[in-house]
Scaffold this motif. Structure first.
Motif, mmCIF file in Angstrom:
data_model
loop_
_atom_site.group_PDB
_atom_site.id
_atom_site.type_symbol
_atom_site.label_atom_id
_atom_site.label_comp_id
_atom_site.label_asym_id
_atom_site.label_seq_id
_atom_site.Cartn_x
_atom_site.Cartn_y
_atom_site.Cartn_z
ATOM 1 N N SER A 265 0.828 -1.201 0.000
ATOM 2 C CA SER A 265 0.000 0.000 0.000
ATOM 3 C C SER A 265 0.863 1.251 0.000
ATOM 4 C CB SER A 265 -0.930 -0.001 1.215
ATOM 5 O OG SER A 265 -0.175 -0.036 2.411
ATOM 6 N N GLY A 266 0.259 2.370 -0.388
ATOM 7 C CA GLY A 266 0.994 3.634 -0.421
ATOM 8 C C GLY A 266 0.508 4.495 -1.569
ATOM 9 N N GLY A 267 1.013 5.697 -1.636
ATOM 10 C CA GLY A 267 0.596 6.636 -2.664
ATOM 11 C C GLY A 267 1.547 6.683 -3.830
ATOM 12 N N PRO A 268 1.535 7.791 -4.558
ATOM 13 C CA PRO A 268 2.379 7.957 -5.749
ATOM 14 C C PRO A 268 3.871 7.771 -5.486
ATOM 15 C CG PRO A 268 0.691 9.652 -5.691
ATOM 16 C CD PRO A 268 0.612 8.929 -4.377
ATOM 17 N N LEU A 269 4.341 8.137 -4.288
ATOM 18 C CA LEU A 269 5.755 7.971 -3.991
ATOM 19 C C LEU A 269 6.143 6.498 -3.992
ATOM 20 C CD1 LEU A 269 8.505 9.105 -3.207
ATOM 21 C CD2 LEU A 269 7.779 9.044 -0.808
ATOM 22 N N VAL A 270 5.303 5.652 -3.406
ATOM 23 C CA VAL A 270 5.572 4.208 -3.402
ATOM 24 C C VAL A 270 5.508 3.669 -4.822
ATOM 25 C CG1 VAL A 270 4.754 1.962 -2.591
ATOM 26 C CG2 VAL A 270 4.771 3.917 -1.043
ATOM 27 N N ASP A 271 4.542 4.160 -5.612
ATOM 28 C CA ASP A 271 4.457 3.751 -7.017
ATOM 29 C C ASP A 271 5.770 4.036 -7.736
ATOM 30 O OD1 ASP A 271 1.860 3.282 -6.302
ATOM 31 O OD2 ASP A 271 0.972 4.755 -7.667
ATOM 32 N N PHE A 272 6.322 5.222 -7.490
ATOM 33 C CA PHE A 272 7.574 5.612 -8.146
ATOM 34 C C PHE A 272 8.742 4.769 -7.644
ATOM 35 C CE2 PHE A 272 11.505 8.110 -7.768
ATOM 36 C CZ PHE A 272 11.795 8.297 -9.116
ATOM 37 N N LEU A 273 8.861 4.637 -6.321
ATOM 38 C CA LEU A 273 9.993 3.926 -5.744
ATOM 39 C C LEU A 273 10.030 2.464 -6.164
ATOM 40 C CD1 LEU A 273 10.029 5.338 -2.090
ATOM 41 C CD2 LEU A 273 11.644 5.857 -3.932
ATOM 42 N N LEU A 274 8.883 1.833 -6.272
ATOM 43 C CA LEU A 274 8.818 0.408 -6.590
ATOM 44 C C LEU A 274 8.492 0.138 -8.055
ATOM 45 C CD1 LEU A 274 7.084 -1.025 -3.388
ATOM 46 C CD2 LEU A 274 9.510 -0.691 -3.865
ATOM 47 N N GLY A 275 8.445 1.169 -8.859
ATOM 48 C CA GLY A 275 8.221 0.967 -10.286
ATOM 49 C C GLY A 275 6.906 0.311 -10.628
ATOM 50 N N GLY A 276 5.892 0.514 -9.779
ATOM 51 C CA GLY A 276 4.586 -0.096 -10.027
ATOM 52 C C GLY A 276 4.483 -1.532 -9.549
ATOM 53 N N LEU A 277 5.582 -2.109 -9.065
ATOM 54 C CA LEU A 277 5.567 -3.496 -8.602
ATOM 55 C C LEU A 277 4.811 -3.651 -7.298
ATOM 56 C CD1 LEU A 277 9.267 -4.434 -9.418
ATOM 57 C CD2 LEU A 277 7.218 -5.025 -10.721
ATOM 58 N N ASN A 278 4.456 -2.538 -6.670
ATOM 59 C CA ASN A 278 3.632 -2.600 -5.465
ATOM 60 C C ASN A 278 2.219 -3.090 -5.768
ATOM 61 O OD1 ASN A 278 3.969 -0.012 -6.792
ATOM 62 N ND2 ASN A 278 2.470 0.832 -5.363
ATOM 63 N N TYR A 279 1.815 -3.024 -7.033
ATOM 64 C CA TYR A 279 0.531 -3.600 -7.458
ATOM 65 C C TYR A 279 0.797 -4.990 -8.042
ATOM 66 C CZ TYR A 279 -0.863 1.282 -7.065
ATOM 67 O OH TYR A 279 -1.086 2.554 -6.600
ATOM 68 N N GLN A 280 1.400 -5.848 -7.253
ATOM 69 C CA GLN A 280 1.862 -7.129 -7.747
ATOM 70 C C GLN A 280 0.720 -8.048 -8.150
ATOM 71 O OE1 GLN A 280 5.114 -9.565 -8.854
ATOM 72 N NE2 GLN A 280 4.890 -7.394 -8.322
#
Length: 342
Positions: A265-280
């Motif tokens: 979970s997280g916002g746009p910063l997590v999306d950027f840091l993980l390259g979208g892999l946070n939505y695995q």
């Protein structure tokens, strides 16, 4: 770790979900997004090159090494998306982007695509998923008990050694590509070899030309250690500690992908840091879905899973790392117990 359903659900579940994604327009390409993302990465890399030249022979270059590692990991994320054909409609177009990004990172694009495809086909599946077939780590008690010698010791204390081991991952990815070229088991081997030689020539020439030998060696070490940790921290939370399927276990596609994956979970910063892999979960269900569409797909997939009684796992970044380390520690417990008994 187990917990998979004993009964295989009907295969139409994924077809129903796929229709929802298509109707929402989430499979449409986002060329503008990727053009901007790639341009931003190029600017960041150019800034790193300018900083490297301007600083010259100084130990402050170790900060440059860390910065370049972070930027090149962002390039690796684009290579990942190209490998899944998220960027352009044609395979050729995506492959061109992938090979260029592979040349910049020093990682064989062809080798990585083959390896990653096997992972997506059989996530967390024994004897089928290369991402849980890592010599220095064990992801199940059976794997731990099969280890021998030094690898048995690393599996015993793998939770404590996890971060140091991650520092080697960037190097191991490059080594994996080189080994595949030696075995000649990838396509476009001449192109891959030329790109790798070019990468090494430019990289090592620049480093040893500008820096003193000790500084150059440490620059290479810091660069690859930071990049390894960044890559590992981006990929490890997605499946490690989730259910592992025995070889040959029959599970329908939707449940195979959802039950073995974990979202961060997280916002746009997590999306950027993980390259979208946070939505695995969404990525595993729809590998060719463009990265920026995954955020919009997430609530739809979660609601669908809730309606069909499919467990959907999501937690914070900190909780995910704690989950992974706890699982690794538990897997190594039988080995530690045997040492005490002996």
């Amino acid at each position: 770790m187990t917990g998979l359903p004993a009964v295989v659900a009907r295969g139409s579940d994924f077809a129903d979900l796929a229709r929802i994604m298509k109707q929402a327009g989430l499979m449409q390409r986002r060329v503008g997004y990727y053009a901007a993302r790639i341009a931003a990465n190029v600017v960041m890399l150019a800034a790193g090159a300018v900083m490297f030249v301007m600083l010259g022979e100084t130990w402050w270059q170790l900060f440059t090494a860390a910065y370049v590692a972070i930027v090149l990991t962002q390039f690796a994320f684009i290579g990942h998306d190209a490998g899944h054909r998220q960027i352009l409609k044609t395979k050729r177009g995506n492959d061109i982007i992938g090979y260029v990004h592979g040349a910049l990172t020093g990682i064989s694009y062809g080798w990585w695509v083959g390896k990653h495809t096997r992972h997506h086909t059989n996530p967390n599946t024994e004897d089928a998923d290369p991402d849980i077939d890592i010599p220095a780590l064990a992801f199940s008690e059976d794997q731990a008990l099969e280890k021998r010698g030094f690898l048995r010791w690393t599996a015993k204390y793998q939770a404590y050694l996890f971060l140091p081991l991650l520092m080697t991952q960037a190097i191991m990815l490059k080594v994996g590509g080189i080994e595949s070229m030696v075995r000649r088991d990838i396509k476009a081997i001449r192109l891959e070899a030329a790109l790798l030689v070019g990468h090494l020539a430019v990289y090592l020439t620049a480093v040893f030309l500008v820096l003193s030998p000790p500084q150059a060696v440490l620059f290479v070490v810091v660069h690859h250690a930071v990049m390894g940790v960044y890559l590992g921290c981006s990929f490890a939370p997605n499946h490690k500690g989730m259910p592992i399927l025995p070889a040959g276990r029959k599970v329908d596609f939707l449940r195979r992908q959802v039950l073995t994956s974990r979202n961060i979970s997280g916002g746009p910063l997590v999306d950027f840091l993980l390259g979208g892999l946070n939505y695995q979960i969404e990525h595993h269900l729809f590998p060719s879905m463009p990265r920026p569409n995954l955020r919009r797909a997430q609530p739809l997939v979660r609601a669908f899973c809730g309606e069909r009684g499919v467990s959907y796992t999501q937690c914070s970044m900190a909780a995910s790392y704690a989950w992974v380390l706890r699982h690794l520690h538990e897997v190594g417990a039988p080995l530690r117990a045997r040492s005490v008994a002996e």
